[in-house]
Design an enzyme around this catalytic site. Structure first.
Site, mmCIF file in Angstrom:
data_model
loop_
_atom_site.group_PDB
_atom_site.id
_atom_site.type_symbol
_atom_site.label_atom_id
_atom_site.label_comp_id
_atom_site.label_asym_id
_atom_site.label_seq_id
_atom_site.Cartn_x
_atom_site.Cartn_y
_atom_site.Cartn_z
ATOM 1 N N SER A 267 68.535 54.747 20.151
ATOM 2 C CA SER A 267 69.219 55.674 19.254
ATOM 3 C C SER A 267 68.323 56.873 19.000
ATOM 4 O O SER A 267 67.191 56.951 19.486
ATOM 5 C CB SER A 267 69.560 54.981 17.933
ATOM 6 N N CYS B 210 13.774 32.360 48.117
ATOM 7 C CA CYS B 210 14.459 33.409 48.867
ATOM 8 C C CYS B 210 15.947 33.477 48.549
ATOM 9 O O CYS B 210 16.618 34.420 48.964
ATOM 10 C CB CYS B 210 14.274 33.186 50.361
ATOM 11 N N VAL C 54 62.706 34.942 24.538
ATOM 12 C CA VAL C 54 61.295 35.271 24.740
ATOM 13 C C VAL C 54 61.032 35.372 26.237
ATOM 14 O O VAL C 54 61.384 34.467 26.990
ATOM 15 C CB VAL C 54 60.374 34.199 24.110
ATOM 16 N N HIS D 260 21.239 35.372 56.234
ATOM 17 C CA HIS D 260 19.889 35.364 55.672
ATOM 18 C C HIS D 260 18.916 35.874 56.729
ATOM 19 O O HIS D 260 18.007 36.641 56.416
ATOM 20 C CB HIS D 260 19.535 33.946 55.232
ATOM 21 N N HIS E 246 11.875 40.889 54.458
ATOM 22 C CA HIS E 246 12.348 39.813 53.576
ATOM 23 C C HIS E 246 11.665 39.936 52.222
ATOM 24 O O HIS E 246 10.475 39.679 52.085
ATOM 25 C CB HIS E 246 12.022 38.474 54.228
#
Length: 1842
Positions: A1798, A1262, A1729, A1501, A1542
């Site tokens: 630019s 189940c 960086v 459940h 179920h």
């Protein structure tokens, strides 16, 4: 050469050729050339083998290469095959037949012609014959079946197709469609049938193959076809209609010879009935259809049997009945004498039965006469009405007030938030009082948490909820120790009848003027009405006169004449009093006297009931106190009958429950609708300690009266109560019955309203007396009436009510005063009840005469006041007569008045209608017939709009509260659900959600489920009326159906055939639980009659039973005779009634063909595979993926995985393997493969995906679906896959159902039915009456994807899989026992102080610092690279420095990415792992900045078993408690299986789908079957059990738990997708939104096309690559698909040879400048960086302090603003470093360093302010900069020129 030498050489040559053929490589072409070319030039070539394979090749070679040469050389070659041309090879030619002489001319003589064919039969003596007989049909020339017929039939039969559907021009290989197993089956059947087959017969078209095999075919059927025919006849023909009967029928009816008979039966194999035919007539009709089809296919005409003798034979011989009797008389006498002789020998009386019948008839006639008399006296209605219906099994107990209190408080909270409750009115006050009545510590904690965490800043409604909520909490605290009270705060109402201008009569209840609340009502009742004094005193005067008259009459000395005179005078006075009072013009105001409308009367000395001011004052004081402070009934026990919906009794029950009483209420119409009414009544009004018990009860049944009271008082088998109140209000109307119409119904009503009320009171008295309960008498509220015949036409109603008044005297005269007290309530005019509702319209008119009418709640309040303790105490002293009549008894001629008022109203309405009609007519004449159209109301009917919506994406600004998540999570390791679907008892996930949320289908849902069930289909063309039509039509009739009519037309049928219901046999191979079949071994004790069977079957019987069976061949037949002898053991079928006859089943009519699955797949695979295929495609479409091959544009074929699993697998296949195979039923040969659990996965891949990724097939009973998600998440997070198909499936079967029942695990439908439960109620998780799970069937699928990929593809994200785990349990011996292993998800060691690592802000700081370190490391590596290059150049002058530079840069970049991911894992995704102080659940939530308090929903459940709910609630509550969830923060418990049942393997998938729908909508569906929550579960105060849907303002996270047999527990936590969007920047989010919108359009179109064209599942015919590409695609991880011009996704002919990251990029070019700059002393270098993720563009302060307006405008306009800002920031840092000046610290702004673009787009540096000054000071003339950035990092190099 001698012949023997030639023979020897030929033999040697043959052997050599065979040896060469078998032992050497096949070089047949060269061999042919040697044989056919000179010098051999063979002219006669013979192939020895089963088929002309080589001969065929030789013929083709001769035609291609040697035909012209042979013609030129006059060579005549002959190619033969041993199996085909034996006659030619051995020269066995037939002799020529001599020419027959010409036929002689016809003789002209009279000599008769002698026939030589056969001698004439001698004439027979005529015998008696039936009236008409049939002669056999004329014989048809016989013809044996051809090999092609047999071949064609066997192939068609195996393919399960009709003969027309199998083209003989196709080969077996083509027909099977690539199914190798099926192909092997067919070849095996052919081998069995023909003995030998040609080489590779599967590649030869059937017609050619048949021609080849015809040469060796002898015209007789082989083993396989004979066996199939015998099996078909034995399994599908009715009993006794065996093989001989079939052949005899066909032969006689149609004149078929043996050969044609075989052909017809062959054809019958392809037309085999689905089930055994019911009768011989059905069998013959079916054989007729086969024969006619055979005739049509073969172009022959079948003759029919003719009447014997034909038309020239005259009338048939007929024998008369008298003659027949004479002929049979002697035989009959002989048999009779023998029978009597045997009877005497056995000492048996042949007339015993007749003698007994005579005696029984006397008794029967007597009883019938008594019964007829009884029916005649009592009548049919009375007889049927007294039938008992009480059953303690059906009792419904409602006592879970503790849960409904939280539910009501929460609903009220959200009603205020959503604006449904805006003001404090009577409704909100009543709801607050109801909550206060149920006040308890858990409720206070619950409310306090929600009020404390109510975000008042969100708006006025939140502020109002917070304010009112706190007031309610304070009020609850003040009454927590006080008893609950009934307090009615509703506005008293008055009747209002109005007639509008059009004559419409409207009745409504309106607030009563001047009476705002119940205290005002009590004051009004105390004042009473104002009638003239004379009228008020008339009754008193009459009574006084009567008393005087009696005194005078009692004087004995008075003469007779004096008495007569006094009597006359008395009559005249009474007559005068009865006359109407004369009208007076006197201006003086008459004196008025009043008595209260509600008052108590006391019995006077002379026996009359008179108004008692003192008692009335006490009663009115009670009412006033009850109106102000309420009345409590705590610890009281009550019995109420006649409390149906809309009745006074129902209002009384509400009051008793509100006051804390325990009540038994009865109903004579016990049904789910009725019990739901009482359940909702208790949910709204039940208070602390109260209890409501509903039982079926017929008050007209003496048996029920006694059984009910026994049930109430019995301590062991019943309730063990001692009643304090009895309210016997049950009644039935008797309208229309005058004194001459007293009938059966009247007597029954009298029995209910009088006789059995007395019986009921007597039974209570007996119970109290037998138990010594004489100190606690029960108060009886007698329902009296002022109608003492006043109204008339009401049968025995008045007599019943008058009869009850005798109890006032009996209380004194009989012995039960210590056990019962009497309170008679004369009930006044009560509006709206079942009896008085028709009189509502005249109520307003009645009140104008000074009388008071009452609403139901007002009258109930009056009666409940009588049940207060003070009045109860009064009743113990003497019976109380309460007049609640409102002055009605003082109104003369009430009936005439009512009739007059009604007539006036109806006449007025009629007049106004006539005037309105006339006015409208005049208006239409004047202004035209359409002039009123604008004034008429037009109802706008909604149209269905099937949207299939994706999750709604908010504006980016609405996600600002999640900005802390930005850059904190590695999305490559985050699994998300992008699509989901299911096939289940309610259709798919959308239609199931409709039912789960609202208990009914929306219009769109109804249309979709109607399509799913095949009730409607789409049509586009000319309708039946010849007009063009496009839309829905009824599937059966073809009639158009408007979508707005679908719900009304089909909903009832849909609800009957969806969901949990009684098993429908057509879904399960005819399985009927009412006749569950079993086999029992029986040994026979005598020889049985012989029967026919085939030769094979006969010998098989012999093999099994040996000497206990005799078999003999039947002469002139292919059949054998079989006889079982004494001592043979047999398995005989038997049936039992199986009590599990209810299950959750897919909708009736669900058809995989409707989804587009081909017929051959449907017939091949197990049904569960079909469920999974449909679910997978729907889930993909829900992901926006309409072609699965599109995935390969983004991922490699090895990165798509599959983890779908099952608990059992293909149940139908298993049934076929074990049961059907054992019973020798036809079963496909490859059935084994369909039983494997991984076969469904295989079909998903073969038909849809063509993926080569990882596959895992979980089997967790189940919990399979949760285990599947766990496996998928592992594959995603480990990098083995980027997309996964997860889910689970299972079927319902007869075998599984029986074994689950043997375990005691499932719901016993028979017992549930005895308890009055409908199939839809039999699954009741968390309730006090749950008793086993309800099996179901279906599949559920999710598409789980890497979050980064989902964003890239633009697929919708339904939820984040934040956490998933599975766990085993402990040692034990019980496989299905529930365990608590998943508690380990909350495992952690508590710390004394909070852990900073759990805080998102803390981790963000650490991650930022780590990113800075990674950037610094990269800077150093880039700077060191130039030194490294110089060193390498010296060591290896020939080295390609440029290539080396590129590779090293890429290594650095990859390392930066790796380090950042490592940092993300350290402080993001996996910071909590391997830390014992952080529970996995806590850590998984903390990744997203959530805590355990943010877990909003727990989908349980919840199997509806006793053990599961106790265990599961304990687990969830323990998890939440251990992780520190706040007190009062109860999680919403969702119990989906009440609706779906179920499904075992698929259950977790359905639950997960539901959880995702909850996240999307914020709506929490309730457990509609939760009529009463188990008291045991109250201890788990962190779980709430709603029975109704609750719309919340949002759910952040939801948990799904599953517990499977076999120690499998699993838990998934899904998180709202908004948290994913909080991680990405705005540009990425907006791009994602655009992609998602495009995908939605594609999915929308695809889904609608599927509804129109029935092609949802579009199975693939080939993989996305060619056969030649296959290996290359597998081996190239960069292989990606692209869209072709044809619109399909395929791999290009040329695959990428290298990774994109290995190509030269901007970073390489940027760093090349380092080489030059480092050698130039006039230049300073700056390298920086920056990780893109380290730049927070949401931080407005950071952006404004460091970037100019020009820079911000440029970056925000870039495709990736974050990367653009990172580039500018790294450039600024690099420029700063190149200047070589000292800084002002890390926090100093860099706005003075501006990076502009630019005209060419290259970056330029402009220095401002202090930066420019510093540069000048350092001697820097100019600065240049290069920038390179990608999605991960930015690298900048700045050069400062001096």
């Amino acid at each position: 050469m001698r012949p023997e030498v030639e023979q020897e050489l030929a033999h040697t040559l043959l052997l050599e050729l065979l040896a060469y053929q078998f032992a050497s490589p096949v070089r047949w072409i060269e061999t042919q050339d040697v044989i056919l070319s000179p010098p051999v030039s063979a002219e006669r070539i013979v192939e020895i083998g089963p088929s002309p394979t080589l001969a065929g090749m030789a013929k083709r070679t001769l035609k291609l290469k040697y035909e012209n040469m042979d013609a030129a050389l006059s060579i005549n070659r002959e190619v033969l095959c041993y199996s085909k041309d034996a006659r030619e090879i051995y020269y066995n030619f037939e002799d020529e037949v001599a020419d027959e002489p010409a036929e002689a001319p016809a003789s002209t003589s009279s000599t008769p012609k002698v026939e030589t064919a056969a001698a004439a039969a001698p004439a027979a003596t005529p015998a008696p014959a039936p009236a008409q007989t049939s002669a056999p049909a004329a014989a048809l020339p016989d013809e044996p079946p051809k090999a092609l017929e047999v071949l064609h039939t066997l192939v068609a039969q195996k393919l399960k197709k009709s003969i027309e559907e199998v083209s003989p021009q196709k080969s077996i290989k083509d027909l099977v469609g690539g199914k190798s197993t099926l192909q092997n089956e067919i070849l095996g059947d052919l081998q069995k049938e023909f003995g030998a087959t040609p080489e590779k017969p599967e590649e030869v078209p059937l017609d050619e193959l048949g021609a080849i095999m015809q040469s060796s075919f002898n015209g007789s059927l082989g083993k396989q076809s004979s066996s199939l025919i015998s099996r078909m006849i034995s399994s599908k023909m009715p009993g006794g209609f065996n093989n001989s009967a079939v052949r005899g029928y066909l032969g006689n009816r149609y004149g078929l010879g043996p050969g044609r008979l075989e052909s017809v039966l062959l054809l019958a194999l392809t037309m085999e009935p689905a089930s055994r035919l019911g009768s011989e007539a059905d069998a013959k009709a079916w054989l007729d259809s086969v024969a006619q089809k055979y005739a049509a296919r073969n172009g022959v005409t079948l003759s029919s049997p003719t009447a014997e003798g034909g038309s020239s034979s005259g009338s048939a011989a007929v024998i008369d009945e008298e003659t027949f009797k004479k002929l049979t008389k002697n035989n009959t006498m002989l048999v009779t004498q023998q029978l009597e002789l045997f009877a005497r020998y056995l000492n048996k009386d042949l007339r015993a039965g007749q003698k007994a019948q005579v005696a029984e008839k006397v008794i029967s006639d007597t009883l019938r006469a008594q019964l007829d008399l009884w029916n005649e006296e009592h009548g049919e209605f009375y007889a049927s009405g007294i039938a008992p219906i009480f059953s303690p099994l059906k009792a419904r107990v409602y006592d879970s007030d503790w849960n409904w209190a939280r539910q009501d408080a929460l609903k009220m909270f959200f009603d205020i938030i959503f604006g449904r409750l805006k003001h404090v009115d009577t409704e909100i006050v009543a709801r607050c009082i109801s909550v206060m009545n149920r006040s308890n510590p858990t409720l206070l904690e619950f409310m306090q948490y929600h009020i404390d965490h109510c975000p008042a800043e969100k708006g006025e409604t939140y502020q109002l909820a917070k304010t009112l909520g706190q007031q309610l909490i304070d009020n609850c605290k003040s009454v927590i120790d006080a008893p609950p009270v009934f307090k009615n705060v509703n506005h008293p109402t008055a009747p209002s009848t109005t007639i509008d201008e059009r004559g419409n009569l409207n009745y409504e209840e309106i607030p009563r003027p001047g009476v705002r609340k119940l205290t005002h009502y009590v004051t009004e009742m105390a004042k009473g009405g104002k009638l003239p004094t004379e009228s008020k005193n008339k009754a008193k005067v009459q009574n006084d006169l009567a008393r005087i008259y009696r005194i005078i009459k009692s004087q004995n000395k008075m003469s007779r004449s004096s008495k007569l005179q006094i009597k006359q005078l008395y009559g005249q006075v009474l007559h005068a009093l009865s006359l109407p009072l004369p009208s007076s013009n006197d201006e003086q105001t008459p004196v008025k006297e009043t008595i209260p409308f509600l008052h108590i009367r006391k019995k006077s000395v002379d026996g009359n009931w008179e108004f008692n001011k003192s008692l009335t004052g006490t009663y009115l004081d009670v009412l006033e106190s009850g109106a102000k402070n309420g009345i409590t009934y705590q610890d009281k026990y009550a019995l109420v009958t006649g409390a149906g919906a809309g009745s006074i009794g129902a209002q009384i029950v509400e009051g008793l429950l509100a006051g804390g009483a325990k009540v038994v209420v009865t109903t004579s119409r016990f049904s789910r609708k009725v019990t739901e009414f009482y359940q909702s009544l208790y949910t709204r009004h039940g208070s602390r300690g109260s209890c409501l018990i509903v039982v079926p009860f017929n008050q007209g049944s003496k048996t029920d009266v006694e059984a009910l009271i026994d049930y109430i008082y019995d301590e062991k088998k019943g309730l063990g109560w001692n009643l304090d109140y009895i309210v016997p209000f049950a009644a039935i109307p008797e309208n229309g019955r005058e004194i001459d119409g007293i009938d059966s119904r009247s007597e029954f009503a009298h029995r209910i309203m009088l006789t059995n009320i007395l019986r009921l009171l007597g039974a209570v008295k007996s119970q109290k007396a037998s138990r010594g309960m004489d100190t606690r008498p029960a108060q009886v509220i007698l329902p009296l009436s002022p109608n003492h015949g006043t109204f008339g036409n009401d049968g025995l109603y008045s007599e019943s009510k008058l009869g009850l008044e005798t109890l006032f005297n009996r209380w004194y005269s009989e012995s039960w005063a210590n056990y019962l007290t009497i309170c008679g309530a004369v009930i006044g005019w009560t509006r709206g009840t079942g009896l008085m509702a028709p009189n509502n319209i005249v109520s307003q008119g009645i009140e104008k005469y000074g009388v008071r009418t009452f609403s139901q709640s007002e009258m109930a309040f009056n009666i409940l006041g009588l049940m207060s303790q003070k009045v109860v105490d009064l009743c113990q002293s003497e019976p109380i007569y309460a007049n609640l009549n409102g002055g009605l008894e003082l109104l003369p001629d009430l009936k005439d008045l009512s009739t007059r008022l009604r007539t006036e109203l109806l006449e007025t309405a009629e007049i106004r209608r006539a005037v309105a009609a006339e006015t409208a007519f005049d208006h239409s004449i004047t202004n035209g017939p359409d002039s009123e159209a604008v004034f008429q109301k037009t109802a706008i009917q909604p149209r269905a709009n099937l949207k299939f919506n994706f999750p709604k994406l908010k504006p980016y600004e609405a996600l600002s509260h999640l900005s802390d998540l930005r850059g904190m999570v590695d999305l490559e390791k985050v699994p998300v659900v992008t699509g989901f679907s299911e096939v289940g008892p309610w259709g798919n996930s959308r239609t199931r959600w409709d039912m789960e949320c609202y208990g009914e289908f929306s219009l769109e849902g109804c249309v979709e489920i109607a399509w799913i069930m095949g009730l409607i289909k789409n049509f586009n063309g000319k309708g039946k009326d010849g007009k063009p039509y496009s839309g829905w039509v009824d599937t059966k009739t073809g009639e158009p159906v408007d979508d707005k009519d679908v719900k009304a037309k089909y909903e009832k049928y849909i609800l009957e055939h969806c969901g949990i219901r009684i098993i429908e046999a057509e879904l399960f191979h005819g399985y009927n639980p009412e006749k569950k079949e079993l086999l029992q071994e029986v040994v026979i004790d005598h020889d049985l009659e012989p029967f026919e069977a085939s030769k094979e079957a006969a010998h098989e019987f012999k093999l099994r039973h040996g000497d206990q069976v005799e078999i003999f061949e039947i002469p002139d037949s292919t059949e054998w005779s079989v006889r079982f002898k004494r001592g043979t053991s047999m398995l005989i079928p038997k049936a039992l009634r199986f009590d599990r006859f209810v299950a959750g089943q897919i909708p009736l009519g669900w058809d995989p063909k409707r989804y587009g699955i081909p017929d051959d797949i449907i017939s091949q695979v197990d049904p569960t595979t079909l469920y999974v295929l449909v679910s997978t495609v729907e889930a993909l479409v829900a992901s926006g993926i309409t072609d699965p091959y599109e995935c390969y544009k983004y991922i490699h074929v090895s990165e798509l995985g599959n983890t779908v699993g099952s608990g059992i697998g293909g149940m139908s296949a298993l049934r076929g393997m074990y049961k059907d195979r054992w019973t020798d039923k036809p079963v496909q040969k490859d059935i084994l493969q369909e039983s494997f659990i991984n076969t469904a996965n295989a079909w998903i891949n073969m038909l849809l995906l063509s993926a080569s990724g990882p596959i895992k097939t979980p089997v967790g009973a189940c919990a399979t679906a949760v285990e599947s998600v766990d496996a998928a998440v592992d594959l995603i997070t480990s990098g083995k896959a980027r997309i996964c198909i997860s889910g689970g499936y299972d079927d319902f079967s007869e075998e599984g159902s029986y074994e689950f029942a043997n375990m005691g695990a499932t719901s016993n439908a028979a017992k549930e039915t005895e308890r009055g439960r409908t199939p839809q109620e039999m699954s009741r998780p968390a309730t006090s009456t749950r008793d086993g799970f309800m099996e179901s069937q279906g599949a559920g699928v999710q598409i789980i994807m890497q979050a980064k990929l989902a964003i890239e593809m633009g697929v919708p994200i339904h939820g984040i899989v934040g956490y998933v785990s599975t766990a085993m349990d402990k040692q034990g011996r019980s496989v299905p026992a529930p365990g608590q292993g998943i508690l380990t998800g909350a495992r952690e060691i508590a710390t004394k102080t909070p852990l900073p690592i759990v805080d998102l802000k803390f981790r963000s700081r650490q991650l930022q610092r780590r990113r800075s370190q990674i950037g610094e490391w990269a800077e150093r590596e880039y700077l060191y690279l130039e030194e490294e290059l110089d060193a390498m150049k010296v060591q290896n002058p020939d080295l390609d420095l440029e290539a080396y530079r590129i590779e090293r840069i890429n290594v650095i970049k990859e390392e930066v990415v790796r380090q950042e991911k490592e940092a993300l894992n350290t402080f993001g995704n996996e910071f909590w792992k391997r830390d014992p102080t952080i529970a996995p659940i806590r850590g998984a939530l903390a990744v997203w900045g959530l805590t355990i308090d943010d877990l909003g929903v727990a989908s349980f459940h919840g199997t509806s078993t006793k053990a599961n709910e106790k265990n599961e609630c304990d687990v969830i509550d323990s998890q939440l408690t251990h992780l520190g969830r706040s007190k009062g923060n109860a999680v919403y418990g969702v119990f989906q299986k009440y609706l779906t049942g179920h499904s075992k393997g698929g259950a977790g998938a359905w639950m997960l789908n539901g959880a995702l729908q909850i996240l999307r909508s914020g709506f929490v569906p309730g457990n509609r079957n939760a009529d009463n929550i188990d008291e045991y579960l109250a201890r788990f105060d962190r779980v709430m059990f709603p029975s109704e849907g609750i719309q919340t303002d949002g759910i952040k996270a939801a948990s799904v738990t599953a517990f499977g047999f076999g120690q499998v527990g699993g838990q998934v936590i899904v998180i709202h997708p908004d948290y994913i969007y909080g991680v990405i920047d705005e540009a990425t989010y907006n791009a994602y939104k655009a992609k998602t919108a495009a995908r939605y359009k594609a999915s929308y179109r695809y889904t609608h096309d599927a509804l129109v064209y029935n092609n949802l599942v579009r199975a693939k015919d080939s993989p996305p690559y060619t056969k030649e590409q296959e290996k290359a695609v597998y081996l190239n991880p960069l292989a990606r698909a692209s869209k072709s011009k044809a619109g399909t996704w395929t791999f290009p002919a040329t695959l990428p040879a290298e990774s994109d990251i290995s190509k030269t990029n901007e970073t390489t070019r940027t760093l090349q400048s380092l080489t030059t700059s480092l050698t130039n002393s006039n230049e300073n270098v700056g390298v920086d960086v920056e990780l893109v993720s380290a730049i927070s563009i949401d931080n407005e302060t950071f952006i404004e302090r460091n970037f100019t307006d020009t820079e911000r405008k440029y970056c925000f306009a870039a495709p990736n603003p974050q990367a653009s800002f990172a580039g500018r920031w790294s450039a600024k840092e690099a420029v700063f470093k190149s200047l070589g000046i000292s800084g002002k610290g890390a926090a100093a702004p860099l706005k003075d360093i501006e990076i502009i673009s630019s005209e060419s787009g290259a970056p330029e540096v402009v220095l401002h302010g202090e930066a420019a000054k510093a540069a000048t000071t350092a001697g820097v003339k100019s600065v240049s900069v290069s920038i390179s950035h990608d999605d991960n990092q930015s690298v900048s190099v700045a050069l400062a020129h001096k």
